[in-house]
Design a protein around this motif. Structure first.
Motif, PDB file in Angstrom:
ATOM      1  N   THR A   8       0.526  -1.514  -0.236  1.00 50.40           N
ATOM      2  CA  THR A   8      -0.080   0.132   0.185  1.00 50.40           C
ATOM      3  C   THR A   8       1.379   1.232   0.128  1.00 50.40           C
ATOM      4  OG1 THR A   8      -1.081  -1.196   0.587  1.00 50.40           O
ATOM      5  CG2 THR A   8      -1.675   1.312   1.068  1.00 50.40           C
ATOM      6  N   GLY A   9       1.477   1.203   0.890  1.00 48.12           N
ATOM      7  CA  GLY A   9       2.601   2.467   0.123  1.00 48.12           C
ATOM      8  C   GLY A   9       3.483   2.682  -1.016  1.00 48.12           C
ATOM      9  N   SER A  10       3.782   1.631  -1.483  1.00 45.78           N
ATOM     10  CA  SER A  10       4.388   2.045  -2.632  1.00 45.78           C
ATOM     11  C   SER A  10       3.557   2.189  -3.507  1.00 45.78           C
ATOM     12  CB  SER A  10       5.608   0.405  -2.776  1.00 45.78           C
ATOM     13  OG  SER A  10       4.547  -0.383  -3.107  1.00 45.78           O
ATOM     14  N   ARG A  11       1.907   1.719  -3.445  1.00 43.13           N
ATOM     15  CA  ARG A  11       0.802   2.452  -4.280  1.00 43.13           C
ATOM     16  C   ARG A  11       1.382   3.968  -4.011  1.00 43.13           C
ATOM     17  NH1 ARG A  11      -3.272  -2.175  -4.567  1.00 43.13           N
ATOM     18  NH2 ARG A  11      -2.622  -3.363  -5.407  1.00 43.13           N
ATOM     19  N   PHE A  12       0.866   4.650  -2.925  1.00 41.73           N
ATOM     20  CA  PHE A  12       0.467   5.587  -2.840  1.00 41.73           C
ATOM     21  C   PHE A  12       1.531   6.379  -2.996  1.00 41.73           C
ATOM     22  CE2 PHE A  12       1.395   9.404   0.057  1.00 41.73           C
ATOM     23  CZ  PHE A  12       0.446   9.798  -0.495  1.00 41.73           C
ATOM     24  N   GLY A  13       3.151   5.573  -2.882  1.00 40.17           N
ATOM     25  CA  GLY A  13       4.383   6.391  -3.082  1.00 40.17           C
ATOM     26  C   GLY A  13       4.496   6.903  -4.890  1.00 40.17           C
ATOM     27  N   LEU A  14       4.207   5.678  -5.820  1.00 39.00           N
ATOM     28  CA  LEU A  14       4.549   5.327  -7.003  1.00 39.00           C
ATOM     29  C   LEU A  14       3.246   6.919  -7.172  1.00 39.00           C
ATOM     30  CD1 LEU A  14       5.221   4.314  -9.620  1.00 39.00           C
ATOM     31  CD2 LEU A  14       3.549   2.798  -9.181  1.00 39.00           C
ATOM     32  N   ALA A  15       2.204   6.534  -7.224  1.00 39.21           N
ATOM     33  CA  ALA A  15       1.103   7.636  -7.056  1.00 39.21           C
ATOM     34  C   ALA A  15       1.254   9.225  -6.677  1.00 39.21           C
ATOM     35  CB  ALA A  15      -0.173   7.261  -6.549  1.00 39.21           C
ATOM     36  N   LEU A  16       1.652   8.919  -6.078  1.00 43.40           N
ATOM     37  CA  LEU A  16       2.564  10.675  -4.951  1.00 43.40           C
ATOM     38  C   LEU A  16       3.010  11.058  -6.398  1.00 43.40           C
ATOM     39  CD1 LEU A  16       2.337  13.127  -3.637  1.00 43.40           C
ATOM     40  CD2 LEU A  16       4.217  11.624  -2.333  1.00 43.40           C
ATOM     41  N   ALA A  17       4.192  10.117  -6.552  1.00 48.06           N
ATOM     42  CA  ALA A  17       5.533  10.450  -7.774  1.00 48.06           C
ATOM     43  C   ALA A  17       5.014  10.604  -8.810  1.00 48.06           C
ATOM     44  CB  ALA A  17       6.308   9.424  -7.758  1.00 48.06           C
ATOM     45  N   PHE A  19       1.848  11.842  -9.492  1.00 51.84           N
ATOM     46  CA  PHE A  19       1.661  13.473  -9.301  1.00 51.84           C
ATOM     47  C   PHE A  19       2.549  14.809  -9.418  1.00 51.84           C
ATOM     48  CE2 PHE A  19      -0.364  16.669  -7.214  1.00 51.84           C
ATOM     49  CZ  PHE A  19      -1.915  16.958  -8.019  1.00 51.84           C
ATOM     50  N   LEU A  20       3.455  14.139  -8.842  1.00 50.83           N
ATOM     51  CA  LEU A  20       4.263  15.472  -8.911  1.00 50.83           C
ATOM     52  C   LEU A  20       5.097  16.165  -9.891  1.00 50.83           C
ATOM     53  CD1 LEU A  20       5.339  14.896  -4.720  1.00 50.83           C
ATOM     54  CD2 LEU A  20       4.214  17.066  -6.280  1.00 50.83           C
ATOM     55  N   LEU A  21       4.972  14.469 -10.924  1.00 52.39           N
ATOM     56  CA  LEU A  21       6.586  15.222 -12.256  1.00 52.39           C
ATOM     57  C   LEU A  21       5.149  15.503 -13.326  1.00 52.39           C
ATOM     58  CD1 LEU A  21       8.734  11.951 -11.378  1.00 52.39           C
ATOM     59  CD2 LEU A  21       9.646  14.249 -10.858  1.00 52.39           C
ATOM     60  N   THR A  22       3.914  15.459 -13.104  1.00 49.75           N
ATOM     61  CA  THR A  22       3.620  15.297 -14.321  1.00 49.75           C
ATOM     62  C   THR A  22       3.274  17.062 -14.279  1.00 49.75           C
ATOM     63  OG1 THR A  22       1.938  13.746 -13.888  1.00 49.75           O
ATOM     64  CG2 THR A  22       1.115  15.491 -15.416  1.00 49.75           C
ATOM     65  N   SER A  23       3.484  17.362 -15.487  1.00 51.81           N
ATOM     66  CA  SER A  23       3.364  18.679 -16.109  1.00 51.81           C
ATOM     67  C   SER A  23       2.199  18.897 -16.749  1.00 51.81           C
ATOM     68  CB  SER A  23       4.455  19.598 -16.907  1.00 51.81           C
ATOM     69  OG  SER A  23       4.636  18.552 -18.221  1.00 51.81           O
ATOM     70  N   CYS A  24       1.967  20.927 -17.497  1.00 53.21           N
ATOM     71  CA  CYS A  24       0.700  20.429 -17.694  1.00 53.21           C
ATOM     72  C   CYS A  24       0.941  20.584 -19.217  1.00 53.21           C
ATOM     73  CB  CYS A  24      -0.011  22.490 -17.009  1.00 53.21           C
ATOM     74  SG  CYS A  24       0.055  22.672 -15.407  1.00 53.21           S
ATOM     75  N   GLY A  25      -0.050  20.723 -19.374  1.00 56.99           N
ATOM     76  CA  GLY A  25       0.133  20.894 -21.509  1.00 56.99           C
ATOM     77  C   GLY A  25      -0.006  22.321 -22.019  1.00 56.99           C
TER      78      GLY A  25
END
Length: 69
Positions: A8-17, A19-25
């Motif tokens: 669960t922690g690794s899934r949360f970390g992957l989702a957080l990463a 989200f944070l590494l995505t930029s606007c189009g």
């Protein structure tokens, strides 16, 4: 910690990463008469106009608002 907690922690970390590494189009901006203005500037101007309109309406209706501090 159990295997379920690690998963669960690794899934949360992957989702957080992700989200944070995505930029606007593109930058959030508005095209006004051929010039591009940032969205925050348009929101600031709109908020200022609405504040002035609300103040005018309150004065016109003789409504007194007193804030107790």
């Amino acid at each position: 910690m159990s295997a379920h907690g690690i998963q669960t922690g690794s899934r949360f970390g992957l989702a957080l990463a992700a989200f944070l590494l995505t930029s606007c189009g593109r930058a959030p901006s508005f095209d006004i008469l051929g010039s591009f203005f940032p969205a925050w500037l348009v929101c600031l101007a709109l908020g200022l106009l609405l504040t002035v309109a609300a103040r005018w309406l309150l004065l016109r209706l003789h409504i007194v608002i007193a804030l107790q501090f």
